[in-house]
Scaffold this motif. Structure first.
Motif, PDB file in Angstrom:
ATOM      1  N   GLY A  46     118.797  23.448 -70.130  1.00 32.02           N
ATOM      2  CA  GLY A  46     119.950  24.051 -69.437  1.00 32.02           C
ATOM      3  C   GLY A  46     119.562  25.700 -69.625  1.00 32.02           C
ATOM      4  N   GLY A  77     125.676  28.037 -68.848  1.00 27.19           N
ATOM      5  CA  GLY A  77     126.888  28.364 -70.383  1.00 27.19           C
ATOM      6  C   GLY A  77     126.476  29.319 -71.020  1.00 27.19           C
ATOM      7  N   GLU A  78     125.522  30.595 -71.188  1.00 32.43           N
ATOM      8  CA  GLU A  78     125.855  32.089 -72.046  1.00 32.43           C
ATOM      9  C   GLU A  78     125.695  33.164 -71.080  1.00 32.43           C
ATOM     10  OE1 GLU A  78     122.634  31.340 -75.555  1.00 32.43           O
ATOM     11  OE2 GLU A  78     122.208  33.155 -74.659  1.00 32.43           O
ATOM     12  N   TRP A 364     135.574  24.326 -68.866  1.00 34.91           N
ATOM     13  CA  TRP A 364     134.944  25.279 -69.547  1.00 34.91           C
ATOM     14  C   TRP A 364     135.615  25.957 -70.547  1.00 34.91           C
ATOM     15  CZ3 TRP A 364     129.505  24.369 -68.682  1.00 34.91           C
ATOM     16  CH2 TRP A 364     128.802  23.493 -67.888  1.00 34.91           C
ATOM     17  N   ALA A 367     132.507  27.888 -76.601  1.00 36.31           N
ATOM     18  CA  ALA A 367     131.638  26.773 -78.071  1.00 36.31           C
ATOM     19  C   ALA A 367     131.781  27.626 -79.429  1.00 36.31           C
ATOM     20  CB  ALA A 367     130.529  26.249 -77.703  1.00 36.31           C
ATOM     21  N   ARG A 376     129.406  31.065 -75.493  1.00 30.38           N
ATOM     22  CA  ARG A 376     128.405  29.827 -75.272  1.00 30.38           C
ATOM     23  C   ARG A 376     129.564  28.941 -74.977  1.00 30.38           C
ATOM     24  NH1 ARG A 376     126.477  25.407 -77.167  1.00 30.38           N
ATOM     25  NH2 ARG A 376     127.468  26.026 -79.436  1.00 30.38           N
ATOM     26  N   GLU A 378     131.472  25.372 -73.280  1.00 34.05           N
ATOM     27  CA  GLU A 378     130.136  24.057 -73.801  1.00 34.05           C
ATOM     28  C   GLU A 378     131.143  23.031 -71.824  1.00 34.05           C
ATOM     29  OE1 GLU A 378     130.569  21.843 -76.925  1.00 34.05           O
ATOM     30  OE2 GLU A 378     132.657  22.527 -77.088  1.00 34.05           O
ATOM     31  N   THR A 426     122.264  21.436 -66.401  1.00 30.58           N
ATOM     32  CA  THR A 426     122.366  20.717 -67.241  1.00 30.58           C
ATOM     33  C   THR A 426     123.671  20.032 -66.356  1.00 30.58           C
ATOM     34  OG1 THR A 426     123.903  23.212 -67.568  1.00 30.58           O
ATOM     35  CG2 THR A 426     121.491  22.301 -68.635  1.00 30.58           C
TER      36      THR A 426
END
Length: 446
Positions: A46, A77-78, A364, A367, A376, A378, A426
């Motif tokens: 990631g 994702g962050e 998306w 999370a 964040r 996922e 990812t």
């Protein structure tokens, strides 16, 4: 002939070099390869390092080998609060509720052929004059209006018989002949003979009912290609002179996609609008028929909507937009929109939250929320049901699996989040297992 000195010198040099190489140890000629540090080579899951200037992505920190700028870390994702602001990330909460899809369709206005009636002369003869009712298609005719003047030997002979019966006082014959004239819709002609007038060879054929003159109905071609009665034309008793329909009765013929047509029911009301007239809330319309089979070329089902327009705003051939508010049962079949007890409840996600390849669908999901404003995300693979259109364009999908009510999903900036995951290697929309994933057999061996 003696060889050239330069050739001898070259050969001698090669022999000396080969001898030296053969006498040297291997350690002096080859440097032993250092063991690969696969853990260092492999990218942190990631995480990637990107040059802010050039199109370069690496898996280690440092300077860009192209421009020399210091590379920045990219984590899938962050997103920081600043990144969310720049990407204009917006979130929405997945909800549970009834499925109330709006079915839209366009239809062509045509006369309602259920109201069609035909004017026939009921006697044979030849047309000698046309009245205004027989001059133009679209003319509104009232009951009793004259249509054509007809020269008829048959009617002239019947008048002579009636005049003779009146002179003889033969009441049975008078009644029989009077009834014949009534069936011919020529009662005034009989009354004239009874009043002592002389027989005439030309009679006026009138319309027994009111309506609008049409030459062709739906499926019969263009009405302007039809033919009105003509002077000099010989007609039989059953020749159709004119066809009339109710002036304010129309129907819409629409082709509705097969995935939407099964949600329509006979009797279901429709809301109408047109590009030039706008909304038409005062016109009541309802589904009268849904074709039991598909049009194989268009993959649609034909739907007929009957309506009335007393104000005469609609014209045959006009393009009308019809909207049907429907409801679905728990098994996604048509429910009664007026009976909430028949509606099913589903998990619903905004259409803007869904990324799709046509086969694979993802969203998306948030999370984790951190105290500094970081989010964040996922990846959530989805199994979707039908798309439900909304009057204001806020369409939603029925979610069969992958999300639950209360989940937060990104509805704007979704492509950027997914692209970041692809750069980091990812899982993403296009790469379910990650862009850098490879089987163990693909790793190079020593």
């Amino acid at each position: 002939m003696r060889p050239a000195p330069s050739l001898l010198i070259g050969v001698a040099g090669l022999l000396v070099g080969a001898t030296v190489i053969g006498l040297l140890p291997a350690s002096a000629l080859f440097t032993p390869a250092e063991a690969h540090d696969h853990a260092a080579e492999a990218a942190t899951a990631g995480e990637r390092w990107a040059c802010p200037m050039m199109d370069y992505i690496g898996n280690r920190p440092g300077n860009c080998p192209v421009c020399g700028m210091k590379m920045t870390r990219v984590t899938a994702g962050e997103l920081t609060a600043e990144q969310q602001r720049r990407m204009d990330v917006q979130l929405s909460t997945v909800v549970a509720g009834p499925a109330r899809p709006l079915v839209r369709a366009y239809g062509i206005v045509r006369y309602d052929d259920r109201t069609a009636q035909v004017i026939v002369p009921r006697v044979a003869g030849r047309i000698v004059r046309r009245h205004p009712a027989a001059l133009h298609a679209g003319t509104v005719v009232q009951a009793g209006d004259p249509v054509v003047d007809l020269y008829s030997a048959e009617v002239f002979a019947a008048q002579g018989e009636l005049a003779a019966a009146v002179k003889l006082g033969d009441q049975p014959t008078i009644r029989a002949l009077t009834e014949r004239f009534d069936r011919w819709n020529l009662a005034p002609v009989a009354r004239a003979i009874l009043d002592g007038h002389l027989p005439v060879d030309t009679v006026t054929i009138t319309s027994p009912f009111a309506g609008r003159v049409v030459l062709a109905l739906g499926g019969e071609g263009d009405a302007m290609d039809g033919r009105l009665p003509q002077v000099g034309q010989e007609v039989m008793a059953d020749t159709a002179l004119l066809r009339l329909v109710e002036p304010d009765a129309y129907m819409l013929v629409m082709q509705v996609p097969e995935t939407r047509a099964r949600w329509l029911r006979v009797g279901q009301p429709a809301r109408l609008a047109s590009d030039d007239l706008g909304e038409l809330p005062d016109i009541e319309a309802g589904v009268a028929w849904v074709a039991p089979e598909l049009n194989r070329e268009l993959r649609t089902r034909e739907v007929h909507v009957h309506l009335r327009d007393p104000q005469g705003r609609l014209l045959p051939g006009s393009l009308i937009n019809a909207r049907f508010e429907t409801a679905l049962t728990a098994d996604l079949e048509a429910a009664d929109p007026a009976e909430p007890s028949t509606w099913g409840r589903f998990t619903l996600v905004p259409k803007t939250a869904v990324l799709s390849t046509g086969v694979r669908h993802v969203a998306w999901r948030v999370a984790e929320r951190q105290s500094d404003g970081r989010l964040r995300f996922e990846l959530a693979p989805l199994a979707l049901g039908p798309r439900l259109e909304d009057e204001s364009g806020n369409d939603v999908y029925v979610v069969r699996a992958g999300l639950k009510p209360g989940d937060e999903v990104a509805t704007q900036g979704v492509f950027l989040i997914d692209s970041q995951a692809q750069l980091a290697g990812t899982p993403s929309l296009l790469f379910p297992h990650g862009a850098v994933s490879q089987p163990a057999s693909a790793a190079h061996q020593h």
